[in-house]
Design a protein around this motif. Structure first.
Motif, PDB file in Angstrom:
ATOM      1  N   LEU A  25       0.819  -1.214   0.000  1.00 41.24           N
ATOM      2  CA  LEU A  25       0.000   0.000   0.000  1.00 41.24           C
ATOM      3  C   LEU A  25       0.853   1.263   0.000  1.00 41.24           C
ATOM      4  N   VAL A  26       1.974   1.247   0.681  1.00 41.93           N
ATOM      5  CA  VAL A  26       2.877   2.407   0.656  1.00 41.93           C
ATOM      6  C   VAL A  26       3.378   2.623  -0.767  1.00 41.93           C
ATOM      7  N   ALA A  27       3.758   1.550  -1.426  1.00 41.45           N
ATOM      8  CA  ALA A  27       4.282   1.658  -2.791  1.00 41.45           C
ATOM      9  C   ALA A  27       3.204   2.040  -3.801  1.00 41.45           C
ATOM     10  N   THR A  28       1.960   1.683  -3.520  1.00 37.41           N
ATOM     11  CA  THR A  28       0.860   1.971  -4.441  1.00 37.41           C
ATOM     12  C   THR A  28       0.523   3.448  -4.486  1.00 37.41           C
ATOM     13  N   GLY A  29       0.671   4.125  -3.368  1.00 38.84           N
ATOM     14  CA  GLY A  29       0.368   5.546  -3.335  1.00 38.84           C
ATOM     15  C   GLY A  29      -0.990   5.822  -2.738  1.00 38.84           C
ATOM     16  N   PRO A  30      -1.341   7.104  -2.677  1.00 41.91           N
ATOM     17  CA  PRO A  30      -2.571   7.504  -1.989  1.00 41.91           C
ATOM     18  C   PRO A  30      -3.860   7.008  -2.632  1.00 41.91           C
ATOM     19  N   GLN A  31      -3.835   6.619  -3.883  1.00 40.47           N
ATOM     20  CA  GLN A  31      -5.064   6.116  -4.504  1.00 40.47           C
ATOM     21  C   GLN A  31      -5.480   4.775  -3.923  1.00 40.47           C
ATOM     22  N   GLY A  32      -4.539   4.011  -3.350  1.00 39.31           N
ATOM     23  CA  GLY A  32      -4.855   2.755  -2.707  1.00 39.31           C
ATOM     24  C   GLY A  32      -5.244   1.660  -3.677  1.00 39.31           C
ATOM     25  N   LEU A  33      -5.709   0.567  -3.109  1.00 38.97           N
ATOM     26  CA  LEU A  33      -6.116  -0.606  -3.884  1.00 38.97           C
ATOM     27  C   LEU A  33      -7.379  -1.207  -3.295  1.00 38.97           C
ATOM     28  N   PRO A  34      -8.222  -1.793  -4.149  1.00 44.07           N
ATOM     29  CA  PRO A  34      -9.379  -2.520  -3.632  1.00 44.07           C
ATOM     30  C   PRO A  34      -8.926  -3.815  -2.949  1.00 44.07           C
ATOM     31  N   ALA A  35      -9.717  -4.257  -1.990  1.00 45.87           N
ATOM     32  CA  ALA A  35      -9.363  -5.453  -1.226  1.00 45.87           C
ATOM     33  C   ALA A  35      -9.123  -6.664  -2.129  1.00 45.87           C
ATOM     34  N   GLY A  36      -9.945  -6.837  -3.143  1.00 46.09           N
ATOM     35  CA  GLY A  36      -9.780  -7.985  -4.044  1.00 46.09           C
ATOM     36  C   GLY A  36      -8.439  -7.984  -4.760  1.00 46.09           C
ATOM     37  N   MET A  37      -7.994  -6.820  -5.180  1.00 45.21           N
ATOM     38  CA  MET A  37      -6.709  -6.720  -5.865  1.00 45.21           C
ATOM     39  C   MET A  37      -5.557  -6.989  -4.887  1.00 45.21           C
ATOM     40  N   ILE A  38      -5.710  -6.523  -3.656  1.00 44.66           N
ATOM     41  CA  ILE A  38      -4.681  -6.789  -2.638  1.00 44.66           C
ATOM     42  C   ILE A  38      -4.570  -8.292  -2.410  1.00 44.66           C
ATOM     43  N   ALA A  39      -5.719  -8.962  -2.250  1.00 46.13           N
ATOM     44  CA  ALA A  39      -5.725 -10.410  -2.028  1.00 46.13           C
ATOM     45  C   ALA A  39      -5.048 -11.140  -3.184  1.00 46.13           C
ATOM     46  N   GLU A  40      -5.347 -10.703  -4.392  1.00 42.28           N
ATOM     47  CA  GLU A  40      -4.762 -11.327  -5.581  1.00 42.28           C
ATOM     48  C   GLU A  40      -3.249 -11.136  -5.624  1.00 42.28           C
ATOM     49  N   ARG A  41      -2.794  -9.924  -5.382  1.00 39.48           N
ATOM     50  CA  ARG A  41      -1.357  -9.637  -5.454  1.00 39.48           C
ATOM     51  C   ARG A  41      -0.559 -10.348  -4.366  1.00 39.48           C
ATOM     52  N   LEU A  42      -1.167 -10.484  -3.190  1.00 40.27           N
ATOM     53  CA  LEU A  42      -0.444 -11.118  -2.092  1.00 40.27           C
ATOM     54  C   LEU A  42      -0.681 -12.617  -2.019  1.00 40.27           C
ATOM     55  N   GLY A  43      -1.656 -13.117  -2.781  1.00 38.35           N
ATOM     56  CA  GLY A  43      -1.977 -14.542  -2.734  1.00 38.35           C
ATOM     57  C   GLY A  43      -2.558 -14.939  -1.390  1.00 38.35           C
ATOM     58  N   VAL A  44      -3.435 -14.085  -0.848  1.00 37.55           N
ATOM     59  CA  VAL A  44      -4.036 -14.308   0.468  1.00 37.55           C
ATOM     60  C   VAL A  44      -5.536 -14.522   0.291  1.00 37.55           C
ATOM     61  N   LEU A  45      -6.100 -15.444   1.039  1.00 43.55           N
ATOM     62  CA  LEU A  45      -7.540 -15.668   0.996  1.00 43.55           C
ATOM     63  C   LEU A  45      -8.270 -14.433   1.520  1.00 43.55           C
ATOM     64  N   PRO A  46      -9.412 -14.095   0.923  1.00 48.35           N
ATOM     65  CA  PRO A  46     -10.150 -12.899   1.355  1.00 48.35           C
ATOM     66  C   PRO A  46     -10.459 -12.858   2.852  1.00 48.35           C
ATOM     67  N   SER A  47     -10.826 -14.001   3.444  1.00 55.38           N
ATOM     68  CA  SER A  47     -11.146 -14.005   4.881  1.00 55.38           C
ATOM     69  C   SER A  47      -9.908 -13.679   5.717  1.00 55.38           C
ATOM     70  N   SER A  48      -8.777 -14.194   5.327  1.00 54.24           N
ATOM     71  CA  SER A  48      -7.525 -13.903   6.024  1.00 54.24           C
ATOM     72  C   SER A  48      -7.117 -12.455   5.796  1.00 54.24           C
ATOM     73  N   LEU A  49      -7.287 -11.976   4.577  1.00 58.06           N
ATOM     74  CA  LEU A  49      -6.931 -10.594   4.264  1.00 58.06           C
ATOM     75  C   LEU A  49      -7.752  -9.625   5.100  1.00 58.06           C
ATOM     76  N   SER A  50      -9.019  -9.903   5.271  1.00 57.50           N
ATOM     77  CA  SER A  50      -9.893  -9.043   6.057  1.00 57.50           C
ATOM     78  C   SER A  50      -9.352  -8.881   7.480  1.00 57.50           C
ATOM     79  N   PHE A  51      -8.903  -9.961   8.085  1.00 60.49           N
ATOM     80  CA  PHE A  51      -8.318  -9.914   9.424  1.00 60.49           C
ATOM     81  C   PHE A  51      -7.090  -9.006   9.448  1.00 60.49           C
ATOM     82  N   HIS A  52      -6.203  -9.180   8.472  1.00 60.92           N
ATOM     83  CA  HIS A  52      -4.966  -8.390   8.426  1.00 60.92           C
ATOM     84  C   HIS A  52      -5.256  -6.906   8.165  1.00 60.92           C
ATOM     85  N   LEU A  53      -6.196  -6.633   7.272  1.00 60.72           N
ATOM     86  CA  LEU A  53      -6.578  -5.244   7.011  1.00 60.72           C
ATOM     87  C   LEU A  53      -7.143  -4.588   8.270  1.00 60.72           C
ATOM     88  N   ASN A  54      -7.958  -5.320   9.004  1.00 61.43           N
ATOM     89  CA  ASN A  54      -8.521  -4.780  10.240  1.00 61.43           C
ATOM     90  C   ASN A  54      -7.444  -4.476  11.269  1.00 61.43           C
TER      91      ASN A  54
END
Length: 123
Positions: A25-54
């Protein structure tokens, strides 16, 4: 930043996935990324990603905004700079700050979508 906030931020970053997520997210810049794209780029399941984002959001290190039906996450650069300042507040002598400050406006313009640049910074 006080000690309690610094401990919360460092605790949130003290995990592989969350550290990788924050750096993305720091490298992406202030526009940010949608959760789905973050999950895809990191190879993380959405349920796990939600925990980490929180965890990162609760520590004040990322922001969340709704854009239509998506949640967009972005690094909170002010909190990151505050943490760096807290960690380095005495590195140059008592009471002097020499912490680097990240200003995403220096590197990005509104609507900048150079994702290749963002990805290269994370690697």
């Amino acid at each position: 930043m006080d000690q309690k906030a610094a401990i919360a931020a460092l605790g949130a970053l003290a995990q592989d996935t969350r550290l990788e997520l924050f750096r993305l997210l720091v490298a992406t810049g202030p526009q940010g990324l949608p959760a789905g794209m973050i999950a895809e780029r990191l190879g993380v399941l959405p349920s796990s990603l939600s925990f980490h984002l929180n965890q990162l959001h609760h520590a004040g290190l990322i922001t969340q905004r709704r854009q239509s039906r998506q949640l967009i996450y972005a690094a909170e650069y002010g909190a990151m700079n505050d943490l760096l300042a807290y960690l380095t507040e005495n590195c140059c002598g008592r009471g002097q700050s020499c912490a680097p400050a990240c200003n995403p406006a220096d590197a990005y313009t509104i609507g900048d979508t150079d994702e290749a640049l963002a990805r290269s910074r994370v690697s």
